[in-house]
Design a protein around this motif. Sequence first.
Motif, mmCIF file in Angstrom:
data_model
loop_
_atom_site.group_PDB
_atom_site.id
_atom_site.type_symbol
_atom_site.label_atom_id
_atom_site.label_comp_id
_atom_site.label_asym_id
_atom_site.label_seq_id
_atom_site.Cartn_x
_atom_site.Cartn_y
_atom_site.Cartn_z
ATOM 1 N N ALA A 63 0.824 -1.213 0.000
ATOM 2 C CA ALA A 63 0.000 0.000 0.000
ATOM 3 C C ALA A 63 0.857 1.262 0.000
ATOM 4 N N ILE A 64 2.109 1.149 0.435
ATOM 5 C CA ILE A 64 2.988 2.319 0.494
ATOM 6 C C ILE A 64 3.732 2.467 -0.826
ATOM 7 N N ASP A 65 3.367 3.480 -1.584
ATOM 8 C CA ASP A 65 4.098 3.813 -2.803
ATOM 9 C C ASP A 65 5.281 4.693 -2.383
ATOM 10 N N VAL A 66 6.483 4.152 -2.475
ATOM 11 C CA VAL A 66 7.649 4.806 -1.883
ATOM 12 C C VAL A 66 7.887 6.217 -2.428
ATOM 13 N N PRO A 67 7.911 6.441 -3.748
ATOM 14 C CA PRO A 67 8.149 7.816 -4.234
ATOM 15 C C PRO A 67 7.112 8.816 -3.737
ATOM 16 N N ASP A 68 5.842 8.412 -3.755
ATOM 17 C CA ASP A 68 4.783 9.321 -3.309
ATOM 18 C C ASP A 68 4.901 9.625 -1.818
ATOM 19 N N LYS A 69 5.091 8.569 -1.004
ATOM 20 C CA LYS A 69 5.150 8.777 0.444
ATOM 21 C C LYS A 69 6.448 9.482 0.850
ATOM 22 N N ALA A 70 7.541 9.267 0.125
ATOM 23 C CA ALA A 70 8.780 9.991 0.419
ATOM 24 C C ALA A 70 8.579 11.494 0.216
ATOM 25 N N GLU A 71 7.859 11.850 -0.832
ATOM 26 C CA GLU A 71 7.571 13.267 -1.076
ATOM 27 C C GLU A 71 6.690 13.828 0.036
ATOM 28 N N ARG A 72 5.771 13.026 0.547
ATOM 29 C CA ARG A 72 4.929 13.497 1.646
ATOM 30 C C ARG A 72 5.748 13.698 2.920
ATOM 31 N N VAL A 73 6.706 12.821 3.161
ATOM 32 C CA VAL A 73 7.607 12.983 4.304
ATOM 33 C C VAL A 73 8.377 14.300 4.165
ATOM 34 N N ARG A 74 8.884 14.549 2.968
ATOM 35 C CA ARG A 74 9.633 15.787 2.722
ATOM 36 C C ARG A 74 8.739 17.013 2.934
ATOM 37 N N LEU A 75 7.523 16.958 2.397
ATOM 38 C CA LEU A 75 6.622 18.099 2.502
ATOM 39 C C LEU A 75 6.211 18.355 3.947
ATOM 40 N N PHE A 76 5.956 17.295 4.705
ATOM 41 C CA PHE A 76 5.589 17.479 6.111
ATOM 42 C C PHE A 76 6.709 18.206 6.857
ATOM 43 N N HIS A 77 7.939 17.775 6.627
ATOM 44 C CA HIS A 77 9.081 18.420 7.267
ATOM 45 C C HIS A 77 9.199 19.876 6.816
ATOM 46 N N ALA A 78 9.164 20.097 5.518
ATOM 47 C CA ALA A 78 9.361 21.446 4.974
ATOM 48 C C ALA A 78 8.257 22.397 5.413
ATOM 49 N N ASN A 79 6.999 21.950 5.349
ATOM 50 C CA ASN A 79 5.890 22.834 5.708
ATOM 51 C C ASN A 79 5.815 23.093 7.206
ATOM 52 N N THR A 80 6.253 22.121 8.009
ATOM 53 C CA THR A 80 6.294 22.339 9.456
ATOM 54 C C THR A 80 7.344 23.386 9.799
ATOM 55 N N LEU A 81 8.515 23.304 9.160
ATOM 56 C CA LEU A 81 9.547 24.302 9.420
ATOM 57 C C LEU A 81 9.154 25.665 8.854
ATOM 58 N N ARG A 82 8.423 25.676 7.752
ATOM 59 C CA ARG A 82 7.927 26.952 7.229
ATOM 60 C C ARG A 82 6.957 27.585 8.232
ATOM 61 N N ALA A 83 6.092 26.765 8.815
ATOM 62 C CA ALA A 83 5.173 27.271 9.834
ATOM 63 C C ALA A 83 5.943 27.768 11.056
ATOM 64 N N LEU A 84 7.000 27.049 11.430
ATOM 65 C CA LEU A 84 7.829 27.480 12.550
ATOM 66 C C LEU A 84 8.474 28.829 12.250
ATOM 67 N N SER A 85 8.975 28.983 11.030
ATOM 68 C CA SER A 85 9.594 30.242 10.630
ATOM 69 C C SER A 85 8.605 31.392 10.715
ATOM 70 N N ASP A 86 7.391 31.196 10.201
ATOM 71 C CA ASP A 86 6.373 32.248 10.235
ATOM 72 C C ASP A 86 5.979 32.598 11.667
ATOM 73 N N MET A 87 5.836 31.575 12.505
ATOM 74 C CA MET A 87 5.433 31.799 13.887
ATOM 75 C C MET A 87 6.508 32.555 14.660
ATOM 76 N N LEU A 88 7.758 32.140 14.480
ATOM 77 C CA LEU A 88 8.852 32.819 15.173
ATOM 78 C C LEU A 88 9.007 34.257 14.680
ATOM 79 N N ALA A 89 8.816 34.464 13.378
ATOM 80 C CA ALA A 89 8.915 35.828 12.841
ATOM 81 C C ALA A 89 7.880 36.737 13.485
ATOM 82 N N ALA A 90 6.667 36.212 13.691
ATOM 83 C CA ALA A 90 5.622 37.008 14.341
ATOM 84 C C ALA A 90 6.012 37.362 15.774
ATOM 85 N N ALA A 91 6.822 36.502 16.386
ATOM 86 C CA ALA A 91 7.273 36.754 17.760
ATOM 87 C C ALA A 91 8.551 37.591 17.807
#
Length: 501
Positions: A414-442
């Motif tokens: 059920a795990i398509d490796v290329p697709d799920k690897a991209e999701r792992v990357r996006l989760f990391h990248a978007n979480t850090l982007r959210a962290l950057s935005d939140m810290l900037a506001a502070a």
Amino acid sequence: MLVPAIVAVLLTLVGLRDLWQPLHSIQRNYPIIGHIRWFAELVRPELRQYLIEADEEAAPFSRAQRSLVYQRAKGLAGEHPFGTLLDVYRRGYEFIGHSTCPVPAADPETFRIKIGGEQCSKPYSASVFNISAMSFGSLSANAIRALNKGAKLGNFSHDTGEGSISPYHREHGGDIVWEVASGYFGCRDAEGRFDPDKFRIQAAAEQVRMIEIKLSQGAKPGHGGILPAAKVTQEIAETRGVPMGQDCISPPRHSAFSTPLELMAFITQLRTLSGGKPVGFKLCIGHPWEFMAIVKAMLASGVYPDFIVVDGAEGGTGAAPVEFSDHIGVPMREGLLFVHNVLTGAGIRDRIRLGAAGRIVSAFDIASVLAIGADWANAARGFMFALGCVQSLSCNTNRCPTGVATQDAVRQRAIDVPDKAERVRLFHANTLRALSDMLAAAGIAHPSDVGPHHLVRRVSATEVKQFSQLHTFLEPGVLLDGRCEDGFYNRNWELARAEAF
């Protein structure tokens, strides 16, 4: 007429069986209809999760937390309509103060820290958000492939867990933190003792960036593990260096050392054998004087780990005894603050990097641990959600419906490796982007600048306090020169001995 007759006969047979069977009282008193109870119990977790559970009800992760990961892993917009759904006046509500003069959001690619002290010749530049320890064996081959490829794509690290470095960790070349636990899997001799030569060969791989000694695991601290012989596949046996046809034993304690001073010698040995790579350890805090004994051993020997990862009692596992997961071990925040304070009070906090692991999925979760002493955060179940985990709570059955926590070859398809690897990357990248935005506001440019005065917790319906007001923070060196006025730290410091845990 034949079909109703067959159904009637079958129900009659079931009813007669129910009346005479000795195991279930309900079925003896209510034949046939008593089975409705068992069916309801069978589907209860699914009904609760999808129809009854509130968005903020954690079991152990809430629907809101899971949805956040799914959205970020898919690269979907994360806007929140119509205001917060949280009760901002409930006790325990937390927030970060914003600045009247926000700063520009920093590039998340710069959110990295150097791990490796003066005794390390090959320091590692790590992301502030990484994949926590999960072994091949607990996770499927495709899950390991997708996690490691995602780490490679996103330039962050992937902890192997205690099951050693499998071929699936190596396929895509993502940075690896090799966890060496009490079973010494991947670097053990025939008797299960540490084998320096096997360790040297594995640690020499360029992909292995750091070595992590596991002293204890948050979900079951002080408890070993057994992988039954029936589950020891040929792949697992080769990866861990254990024989087929025998139970795979992970002892509750190490055999390579038995005192804090011997632990320091083991750290030195691994650092030498690995060619100077960062070496540290992971633990869930238990008796406070035992960690203090380790710190006293650092001071006595002059040997310092490059990093320490503090695991919390809220950490996850495929399976653990209920009492261990519910009632043993210090929760991550209290453990992290304690470790930070002891290192600070001993005057060596600047020599050692601190990681934190335990129910972390959002940018605010990362900020909250940075505020009380962490240099970076690790997440395990958050990245499992990015792979498609639906929190079915079937990790210990080998019947994971999404193929994440199973060795069933059909299910893990059920795990398509290329697709799920991209999701792992996006989760990391978007979480850090959210962290950057939140810290900037502070008004904060980099995660290393987050302090306890930036975060706030509601302590009653009419009062909020900054973390700096809520928690005790020791001054540098106070445990050494007798200036510490905190009785808890003083008493346990006096109990600690470098010669014994």
